[in-house]
Design an enzyme around this catalytic site. Structure first.
Site, PDB file in Angstrom:
ATOM      1  N   ALA A 130       0.961  -1.181   0.120  1.00 25.75           N
ATOM      2  CA  ALA A 130       0.145   0.004   0.040  1.00 25.75           C
ATOM      3  C   ALA A 130       0.861   1.369  -0.076  1.00 25.75           C
ATOM      4  O   ALA A 130       1.443   1.868   1.213  1.00 25.75           O
ATOM      5  CB  ALA A 130      -1.010  -0.089   1.225  1.00 25.75           C
ATOM      6  N   THR A 158      10.589   7.108   7.542  1.00 25.91           N
ATOM      7  CA  THR A 158      11.637   7.816   7.872  1.00 25.91           C
ATOM      8  C   THR A 158      11.632   8.110   9.393  1.00 25.91           C
ATOM      9  O   THR A 158      10.511   8.432  10.084  1.00 25.91           O
ATOM     10  CB  THR A 158      11.204   9.412   7.361  1.00 25.91           C
ATOM     11  OG1 THR A 158      11.382   9.044   5.778  1.00 25.91           O
ATOM     12  CG2 THR A 158      12.310  10.301   7.520  1.00 25.91           C
ATOM     13  N   ARG A 243       3.598  19.373   1.982  1.00 23.54           N
ATOM     14  CA  ARG A 243       4.104  19.226   0.833  1.00 23.54           C
ATOM     15  C   ARG A 243       4.656  20.373   0.559  1.00 23.54           C
ATOM     16  O   ARG A 243       5.803  20.600  -0.308  1.00 23.54           O
ATOM     17  CB  ARG A 243       2.974  18.888  -0.289  1.00 23.54           C
ATOM     18  CG  ARG A 243       2.938  17.200  -0.139  1.00 23.54           C
ATOM     19  CD  ARG A 243       1.688  17.153  -1.042  1.00 23.54           C
ATOM     20  NE  ARG A 243       1.559  15.306  -0.993  1.00 23.54           N
ATOM     21  CZ  ARG A 243       0.266  14.802  -1.272  1.00 23.54           C
ATOM     22  NH1 ARG A 243      -0.634  15.381  -1.416  1.00 23.54           N
ATOM     23  NH2 ARG A 243       0.221  13.543  -1.022  1.00 23.54           N
ATOM     24  N   HIS A 278      30.586  30.287 -22.749  1.00 26.69           N
ATOM     25  CA  HIS A 278      29.868  29.457 -23.549  1.00 26.69           C
ATOM     26  C   HIS A 278      28.152  29.706 -23.256  1.00 26.69           C
ATOM     27  O   HIS A 278      27.976  29.492 -22.431  1.00 26.69           O
ATOM     28  CB  HIS A 278      30.162  28.213 -23.859  1.00 26.69           C
ATOM     29  CG  HIS A 278      31.661  27.819 -23.965  1.00 26.69           C
ATOM     30  ND1 HIS A 278      32.502  28.057 -24.944  1.00 26.69           N
ATOM     31  CD2 HIS A 278      32.565  27.384 -22.940  1.00 26.69           C
ATOM     32  CE1 HIS A 278      33.725  27.877 -25.073  1.00 26.69           C
ATOM     33  NE2 HIS A 278      34.009  27.295 -23.709  1.00 26.69           N
ATOM     34  N   LEU A 338      29.557  20.513 -14.626  1.00 27.27           N
ATOM     35  CA  LEU A 338      30.852  20.288 -13.951  1.00 27.27           C
ATOM     36  C   LEU A 338      31.429  18.948 -14.956  1.00 27.27           C
ATOM     37  O   LEU A 338      32.502  18.554 -14.552  1.00 27.27           O
ATOM     38  CB  LEU A 338      30.525  19.709 -12.606  1.00 27.27           C
ATOM     39  CG  LEU A 338      30.838  20.647 -11.657  1.00 27.27           C
ATOM     40  CD1 LEU A 338      29.553  21.839 -11.495  1.00 27.27           C
ATOM     41  CD2 LEU A 338      30.857  20.127 -10.164  1.00 27.27           C
ATOM     42  N   GLY A 340      32.925  15.577 -16.424  1.00 30.26           N
ATOM     43  CA  GLY A 340      33.384  14.494 -15.497  1.00 30.26           C
ATOM     44  C   GLY A 340      33.466  14.778 -14.265  1.00 30.26           C
ATOM     45  O   GLY A 340      33.198  13.926 -13.254  1.00 30.26           O
ATOM     46  N   GLU A 363       5.995  11.257  -0.136  1.00 34.00           N
ATOM     47  CA  GLU A 363       5.073  12.099   0.226  1.00 34.00           C
ATOM     48  C   GLU A 363       3.946  12.170  -0.946  1.00 34.00           C
ATOM     49  O   GLU A 363       3.217  13.047  -1.393  1.00 34.00           O
ATOM     50  CB  GLU A 363       5.496  13.644   0.400  1.00 34.00           C
ATOM     51  CG  GLU A 363       6.317  13.840   1.321  1.00 34.00           C
ATOM     52  CD  GLU A 363       5.740  14.673   2.646  1.00 34.00           C
ATOM     53  OE1 GLU A 363       4.796  15.266   2.652  1.00 34.00           O
ATOM     54  OE2 GLU A 363       6.300  14.443   3.712  1.00 34.00           O
ATOM     55  N   THR A 365       3.977  10.160  -5.019  1.00 32.74           N
ATOM     56  CA  THR A 365       4.706  10.289  -6.059  1.00 32.74           C
ATOM     57  C   THR A 365       4.303  11.467  -6.970  1.00 32.74           C
ATOM     58  O   THR A 365       3.133  11.886  -6.797  1.00 32.74           O
ATOM     59  CB  THR A 365       4.756   9.180  -6.957  1.00 32.74           C
ATOM     60  OG1 THR A 365       3.237   8.914  -7.588  1.00 32.74           O
ATOM     61  CG2 THR A 365       5.183   7.954  -6.200  1.00 32.74           C
TER      62      THR A 365
HETATM   63  C1  LIG Z   1      13.235   7.084   1.473  1.00 29.89           C
HETATM   64  C2  LIG Z   1      11.720   7.093   1.496  1.00 29.89           C
HETATM   65  C3  LIG Z   1      11.203   7.547   2.648  1.00 29.89           C
HETATM   66  C4  LIG Z   1       9.995   7.450   2.945  1.00 29.89           C
HETATM   67  N1  LIG Z   1       9.581   8.100   4.193  1.00 29.89           N
HETATM   68  C5  LIG Z   1       7.871   7.777   4.338  1.00 29.89           C
HETATM   69  C6  LIG Z   1       7.322   8.114   5.541  1.00 29.89           C
HETATM   70  O1  LIG Z   1       8.362   8.479   6.555  1.00 29.89           O
HETATM   71  N2  LIG Z   1       6.352   7.490   5.725  1.00 29.89           N
HETATM   72  C7  LIG Z   1       5.414   6.896   4.842  1.00 29.89           C
HETATM   73  O2  LIG Z   1       4.521   6.471   5.189  1.00 29.89           O
HETATM   74  N3  LIG Z   1       5.794   6.661   3.783  1.00 29.89           N
HETATM   75  C8  LIG Z   1       7.232   6.808   3.299  1.00 29.89           C
HETATM   76  N4  LIG Z   1       7.643   6.524   2.182  1.00 29.89           N
HETATM   77  C9  LIG Z   1       6.675   5.875   1.174  1.00 29.89           C
HETATM   78  C10 LIG Z   1       6.429   6.946  -0.007  1.00 29.89           C
HETATM   79  O3  LIG Z   1       5.623   7.843   0.432  1.00 29.89           O
HETATM   80  C11 LIG Z   1       5.999   5.853  -1.015  1.00 29.89           C
HETATM   81  O4  LIG Z   1       7.125   5.230  -1.659  1.00 29.89           O
HETATM   82  C12 LIG Z   1       5.504   6.548  -2.141  1.00 29.89           C
HETATM   83  O5  LIG Z   1       4.054   7.008  -1.791  1.00 29.89           O
HETATM   84  C13 LIG Z   1       4.945   5.617  -3.380  1.00 29.89           C
HETATM   85  O6  LIG Z   1       4.512   4.285  -3.111  1.00 29.89           O
HETATM   86  P1  LIG Z   1       5.432   3.027  -3.634  1.00 29.89           P
HETATM   87  O7  LIG Z   1       6.695   3.118  -3.307  1.00 29.89           O
HETATM   88  O8  LIG Z   1       4.688   1.677  -2.980  1.00 29.89           O
HETATM   89  O9  LIG Z   1       5.105   3.082  -4.999  1.00 29.89           O
HETATM   90  P2  LIG Z   1       3.696   2.536  -5.995  1.00 29.89           P
HETATM   91  O10 LIG Z   1       2.431   3.170  -5.378  1.00 29.89           O
HETATM   92  O11 LIG Z   1       3.754   1.103  -6.133  1.00 29.89           O
HETATM   93  O12 LIG Z   1       3.973   3.284  -7.443  1.00 29.89           O
HETATM   94  C14 LIG Z   1       4.757   2.678  -8.257  1.00 29.89           C
HETATM   95  C15 LIG Z   1       4.649   3.820  -9.603  1.00 29.89           C
HETATM   96  O13 LIG Z   1       3.425   3.817 -10.071  1.00 29.89           O
HETATM   97  C16 LIG Z   1       2.833   4.867 -10.110  1.00 29.89           C
HETATM   98  N5  LIG Z   1       1.497   4.935  -9.887  1.00 29.89           N
HETATM   99  C17 LIG Z   1       0.871   4.266  -8.857  1.00 29.89           C
HETATM  100  N6  LIG Z   1      -0.620   4.497  -8.617  1.00 29.89           N
HETATM  101  C18 LIG Z   1      -0.674   5.373  -9.986  1.00 29.89           C
HETATM  102  C19 LIG Z   1      -1.851   5.933 -10.455  1.00 29.89           C
HETATM  103  N7  LIG Z   1      -3.097   5.615  -9.979  1.00 29.89           N
HETATM  104  N8  LIG Z   1      -1.595   6.574 -11.479  1.00 29.89           N
HETATM  105  C20 LIG Z   1      -0.329   6.860 -11.919  1.00 29.89           C
HETATM  106  N9  LIG Z   1       0.487   6.206 -11.546  1.00 29.89           N
HETATM  107  C21 LIG Z   1       0.569   5.658 -10.558  1.00 29.89           C
HETATM  108  C22 LIG Z   1       3.723   5.610  -9.103  1.00 29.89           C
HETATM  109  O14 LIG Z   1       3.597   7.096  -9.430  1.00 29.89           O
HETATM  110  C23 LIG Z   1       4.928   5.301  -9.231  1.00 29.89           C
HETATM  111  O15 LIG Z   1       5.628   5.698 -10.243  1.00 29.89           O
HETATM  112  C24 LIG Z   1       9.126   6.792   1.803  1.00 29.89           C
HETATM  113  C25 LIG Z   1       9.526   6.464   0.857  1.00 29.89           C
HETATM  114  C26 LIG Z   1      10.934   6.441   0.701  1.00 29.89           C
HETATM  115  C27 LIG Z   1      11.558   5.791  -0.729  1.00 29.89           C
END
Ligand SMILES: Cc1cc2nc3c(=O)[nH]c(=O)nc-3n(C[C@H](O)[C@H](O)[C@H](O)COP(=O)(O)OP(=O)(O)OC[C@H]3O[C@@H](n4cnc5c(N)ncnc54)[C@H](O)[C@@H]3O)c2cc1C
Length: 379
Positions: A130, A158, A243, A278, A338, A340, A363, A365
């Site tokens: 999820a 995080t 955000r 340039h 920069l 290489g 937060e 994607t």
């Molecule tokens: C370093 C890091 C720190 C984080 N910290 C936190 C935190 O503190 N608390 C927390 O709760 N979460 C945290 N997250 C989670 C983060 O919010 C999720 O990774 C993010 O919401 C995406 O979820 P997912 O990785 O499961 O990707 P997915 O939801 O599986 O998405 C995969 C791809 O599919 C695309 N996609 C999915 N659904 C759709 C749609 N309906 N339409 C178009 N494209 C779609 C997405 O944009 C993405 O490109 C963190 C993630 C990372 C990597």
């Protein structure tokens, strides 16, 4: 009337954070990045100068500052290290559900002990199955007498191993999907909380990212947030608030990359003149500067809407999305300026580029931000 002038107090606070970030964060960021350490000493010092709990209302022990101030601070910290901005911002993110939906009694119970020290909070929404689709979460909460019992595993959290307070989203009514989950505050140290291994990340390695599991974790029923507010609403309201400041951290990374690229372009001589002579390089720098400024203005506008009590769902999504995208573009172009050397760890731009990428992912994607913006446009 449009006025982009900061108050004397806002400028003074911004300058304090800039000076702190330049002195205490930027010099150690490469080492922390290499060691993949979140730098608790920075958290302690940030607490000592009074900024760690800037967003906590004064009556609960914080500085009671607004989202615009959050943007100013995050840009400065982000310019010094994107991962540290993530760690410090993760604290505000983890506490925001409590600000939004906690009762006065619960805030009085949980916030003063938190703000008394260099404590961090964490926001636990995402799970392995999820991510973008929060409503498919498997973590559950069941009411037993005057306690809730939480079971499930959150991913990519995080401050996962270093938080003293978690905001946790868990399903009370699985049949209700997005409307079926609720928000809870869970103090670290509650029996049944298990911390997973540290994730080995591409960028923002100076933030701690972990799995956090809840196995029969019992909390008092009063730790459930929101009279009449479901967890989805609380999560979305939290993200509306955060955000703009997350976008500002991305602006900070981009600004730092632009500064390094500009300086380098004036010094690096090829074909008998500095590469800044340039036009191709000039145009790249001009585009970078345009985008940094545009990003900052989007964040400030989204923050101003929030601080003046107006809705900002679409504007904060725009700020987060645009700034994540421009941070990726600007840092990539800084590496290009920069040449290489930009690809080597001797210069900071490769780290900026790695750190920037996460701003298109967490937060929500940037695809999800575009959905939010389109929903705002189309109704
Ligand atoms: C370093 C890091 C720190 C984080 N910290 C936190 C935190 O503190 N608390 C927390 O709760 N979460 C945290 N997250 C989670 C983060 O919010 C999720 O990774 C993010 O919401 C995406 O979820 P997912 O990785 O499961 O990707 P997915 O939801 O599986 O998405 C995969 C791809 O599919 C695309 N996609 C999915 N659904 C759709 C749609 N309906 N339409 C178009 N494209 C779609 C997405 O944009 C993405 O490109 C963190 C993630 C990372 C990597």
């Amino acid at each position: 009337m449009i006025d982009f002038t900061l108050t004397d107090e806002q400028e003074a606070l911004r300058d304090l954070v800039r000076e702190f970030a330049t002195r205490e964060i930027a010099p150690v960021a490469p080492k922390l990045d290499e060691e993949q350490r979140h730098g608790e000493e920075i958290v302690e010092k940030y607490f000592e100068i009074g900024f760690l709990h800037y967003a906590v209302p004064e009556e609960y022990g914080g500085a009671g500052l607004g989202t615009l101030e959050g943007c100013l601070f995050n840009e400065e910290v982000g310019a010094a290290c994107g991962g540290v901005a993530c760690t410090l911002g993760g604290n505000t993110l983890g506490l925001t559900p409590l600000f939004i939906a906690g009762s006065d009694e619960l805030k009085k119970e949980l916030l003063p002990p938190h703000t008394e020290g260099p404590n961090l909070a964490a926001f636990c929404l995402t799970e392995a199955g999820a991510g973008s689709d929060a409503g498919s979460m498997r973590t559950t909460a069941r009411l037993e007498g005057d306690e809730y019992v939480i079971n499930g595993t959150k991913g990519f959290i995080t401050n996962g191993s270093v938080a003293s307070l978690y905001s946790v989203f868990a399903m009370e009514d699985p049949d209700a999907g997005n409307r079926g989950f609720s928000a809870f505050m869970v103090p670290a140290g509650t029996p049944g909380i298990k911390i997973g291994k540290k994730e080995d990340k591409m960028g923002q390695r100076t933030s701690d990212t972990r799995e956090v599991s809840f196995e029969e974790v019992r909390i008092p029923a009063r730790y459930r947030l929101g009279e009449g507010l479901d967890g989805f609403k609380i999560a979305m309201m939290t993200l509306d608030e955060s955000r703009a400041t997350v976008g500002a951290a991305a602006v900070g990374i981009a600004r730092a990359a632009l500064e390094v690229a500009t300086k380098y372009a004036k010094e690096r001589v090829q074909f008998g003149k500095p590469i800044a002579g340039h036009q191709a390089i000039q145009f790249m720098l001009a585009d970078m500067a345009m985008k940094v400024n545009a990003g900052r203005h989007l964040c400030w506008h989204a923050a101003w809407l929030k601080d003046t009590g107006k809705g900002n769902t679409m504007e904060s999504a725009m700020a987060k999305c645009f700034c994540g995208d421009i941070a990726m573009e600007v840092t990539t172009n800084a590496v290009q300026v920069l040449g290489g050397y930009g690809y080597m760890k001797d210069y900071p731009v490769e780290k900026y580029m790695r750190d920037a990428k996460l701003h298109q992912i967490y937060e929500g994607t940037n695809e999800i931000q575009r959905l939010v913006i389109a929903r705002g446009l189309l109704g």
